[in-house]
Design an enzyme around this catalytic site. Structure first.
Site, PDB file in Angstrom:
ATOM      1  N   CYS A  43     -24.348   3.148 -13.245  1.00 29.66           N
ATOM      2  CA  CYS A  43     -23.402   4.321 -13.342  1.00 29.66           C
ATOM      3  C   CYS A  43     -23.965   5.632 -13.533  1.00 29.66           C
ATOM      4  O   CYS A  43     -24.388   5.713 -14.717  1.00 29.66           O
ATOM      5  CB  CYS A  43     -22.244   3.934 -13.909  1.00 29.66           C
ATOM      6  SG  CYS A  43     -20.791   5.320 -13.942  1.00 29.66           S
ATOM      7  N   CYS A  79     -17.730  -2.674 -18.001  1.00 28.51           N
ATOM      8  CA  CYS A  79     -17.815  -2.568 -16.758  1.00 28.51           C
ATOM      9  C   CYS A  79     -18.943  -3.324 -16.160  1.00 28.51           C
ATOM     10  O   CYS A  79     -19.922  -3.242 -16.648  1.00 28.51           O
ATOM     11  CB  CYS A  79     -17.911  -0.982 -16.623  1.00 28.51           C
ATOM     12  SG  CYS A  79     -18.174  -0.597 -14.833  1.00 28.51           S
ATOM     13  N   GLU A  89       0.742  -1.347   0.030  1.00 28.11           N
ATOM     14  CA  GLU A  89      -0.109   0.083  -0.086  1.00 28.11           C
ATOM     15  C   GLU A  89       0.813   1.327   0.073  1.00 28.11           C
ATOM     16  O   GLU A  89       0.426   2.159  -0.723  1.00 28.11           O
ATOM     17  CB  GLU A  89      -1.002   0.014   1.246  1.00 28.11           C
ATOM     18  CG  GLU A  89      -2.098  -1.085   1.099  1.00 28.11           C
ATOM     19  CD  GLU A  89      -3.076  -0.501   0.112  1.00 28.11           C
ATOM     20  OE1 GLU A  89      -3.394   0.729  -0.099  1.00 28.11           O
ATOM     21  OE2 GLU A  89      -3.445  -1.232  -0.905  1.00 28.11           O
ATOM     22  N   CYS A 111     -16.281   1.731 -20.173  1.00 27.93           N
ATOM     23  CA  CYS A 111     -17.670   1.262 -19.760  1.00 27.93           C
ATOM     24  C   CYS A 111     -18.342   0.441 -20.350  1.00 27.93           C
ATOM     25  O   CYS A 111     -19.100  -0.358 -19.756  1.00 27.93           O
ATOM     26  CB  CYS A 111     -18.526   2.729 -19.978  1.00 27.93           C
ATOM     27  SG  CYS A 111     -18.017   4.358 -19.235  1.00 27.93           S
ATOM     28  N   CYS A 125     -12.048   1.470 -15.197  1.00 26.64           N
ATOM     29  CA  CYS A 125     -12.611   2.719 -14.981  1.00 26.64           C
ATOM     30  C   CYS A 125     -11.269   3.869 -15.042  1.00 26.64           C
ATOM     31  O   CYS A 125     -11.073   4.232 -13.941  1.00 26.64           O
ATOM     32  CB  CYS A 125     -13.498   3.029 -13.594  1.00 26.64           C
ATOM     33  SG  CYS A 125     -14.490   4.560 -13.635  1.00 26.64           S
TER      34      CYS A 125
HETATM   35 FE1  SF4 Z   1     -16.305   3.766 -14.768  1.00 24.41          FE
HETATM   36 FE2  SF4 Z   1     -19.113   3.972 -14.639  1.00 24.41          FE
HETATM   37 FE3  SF4 Z   1     -17.746   3.570 -17.089  1.00 24.41          FE
HETATM   38 FE4  SF4 Z   1     -17.781   1.863 -15.069  1.00 24.41          FE
HETATM   39  S1  SF4 Z   1     -19.534   2.835 -16.145  1.00 24.41           S
HETATM   40  S2  SF4 Z   1     -15.952   2.292 -16.215  1.00 24.41           S
HETATM   41  S3  SF4 Z   1     -17.857   3.048 -13.166  1.00 24.41           S
HETATM   42  S4  SF4 Z   1     -17.487   5.556 -15.662  1.00 24.41           S
END
Ligand code: SF4
Length: 350
Positions: free
Chosen positions: A216, A210, A41, A207, A200
């Site tokens: 989102c 995702c 970390e 997206c 992201c």
């Molecule tokens: Fe990021 Fe939203 Fe796109 Fe997913 S949908 S990659 S959380 S901006």
């Protein structure tokens, strides 16, 4: 199922398929080792995973436990850290190891609140250790997670404001998987971090792949890359410094230990001066006559551009150049903690 619950469920499922095996992570179903998590970390603050991997292995090799690190010298720690930058992290890491030994008998405390009382461990690092190693239900908010959450929630608060950041911490806590599932917190947290690191992304979020895209809010708005909002920009400054690159008759280089405060605190460095005249004044008349200007270059720090002007001197003898410092052969300086531009000048990339 409400949207918040869906987010954690989706992330858990996604993580189980896409988990990245990293040397500081536990195997599925096991608890991570707090020493390894803490090291990683701290190293990962401001540094990419690909760079950290080599440093992490070398650190563990030399300091296999927090007690071994506490017993090492600051110079050894700086030597192994050399090239990672932000040396206050290395100094705090060494102090933290000593505190873990002296205050907690060599075992990391098990709660985020106690972990935060240690040097260099902030709220997010404390939460990562507590969640990964001890299953505590606490939220982290590192750079990657901040980006994912501000987008998911279309959180438009200014991240330069401490009050807005506190609000986002509250939101992050609200999204955690339910308290009854204590195994889930580590997987959820790692999933969130990995989503920020691999999907992201800051400029081009993917997206399409995702797992939470339909939940989102920033994606629905159409411009997710405008989050997180940060209005306060760093004010950059510039500074010129002259560096004495002196070698003796045996080819050894003169290095001094920097003061405990200020730029490159506690590291070994070529002597640094604010002017060329100041540098030349410290030399004897023979060395001064033979001084040669090497090509200047710019070294970029977070807040500052350093314009560095090396001046090379071949000293005939091996008498000391100053009261503090010494002549170092290549094999000796290679193991020291040196600022990156000094290491570069001496001919060895970190
Ligand atoms: Fe990021 Fe939203 Fe796109 Fe997913 S949908 S990659 S959380 S901006």
């Amino acid at each position: 199922m409400d949207a918040k619950r869906s987010i954690s469920e989706r992330l858990l499922t996604w993580y189980d398929v896409h988990r990245r095996d990293l040397p500081w992570r536990a195997a599925p179903g096991e608890r991570a080792d707090p020493y390894r998590v803490w090291l990683s970390e701290v190293m990962l603050q401001q540094t990419q995973v690909s760079t950290v991997l080599g440093y992490f292995a070398r650190f563990l090799d030399r300091f296999p436990s927090v007690a071994a690190l506490a017993a090492g010298t600051e110079d050894e720690v700086f030597g192994l850290w050399s090239g990672l930058g932000y040396y206050s992290r290395a100094r705090n890491m060494h102090r933290c190891a000593q505190d873990v030994v002296s205050r907690f008998g060599g075992e990391f405390p098990r709660t985020a609140a106690e972990l935060q009382s240690l040097p260099g461990i902030g709220r997010s690092t404390a939460a990562a250790i507590a969640a990964f190693c001890f299953g505590e239900r606490v939220a982290i908010l590192d750079g990657n997670v901040k980006r994912v959450l501000t987008r998911l929630l279309a959180f438009g608060g200014d991240m330069s404001s401490a009050a807005q950041e506190r609000l986002l911490w509250n939101e992050a806590t609200d999204l955690l998987p339910p308290a009854e599932d204590r195994q889930a917190i580590a997987r959820y947290t790692q999933g969130l971090m990995d989503l920020g690191a691999t999907v992201c992304l800051p400029r081009k979020p993917s997206c399409m792949i995702c797992p939470v895209s339909d939940l989102c809010a920033a994606r629905k708005e159409g411009a997710p890359e405008t989050y997180p909002v940060k209005t306060r920009k760093l004010k950059r400054t510039a500074q010129s410094l002259w560096m004495l690159l002196a070698r003796d008759a045996q080819g050894r280089v003169w290095l001094e230990k920097r003061p405990a405060r200020g730029i490159w605190a506690g590291l070994y460095s070529l002597p640094v001066f604010e002017s060329r005249e100041g540098l030349l004044q410290t030399l004897g008349s023979q060395d001064r006559a033979g001084a040669r200007d090497e090509p200047a270059f710019v070294h970029v720090l977070t807040h500052k551009d350093l314009h560095l002007h090396p001046v090379a001197v071949e000293s005939r003898g091996s008498q000391p150049l100053a009261e503090t410092g010494g002549w170092f052969a290549t094999a000796e300086w290679q193991g020291l903690g040196l600022p990156a531009p000094v290491r570069k000048l001496l001919g060895s990339e970190p």
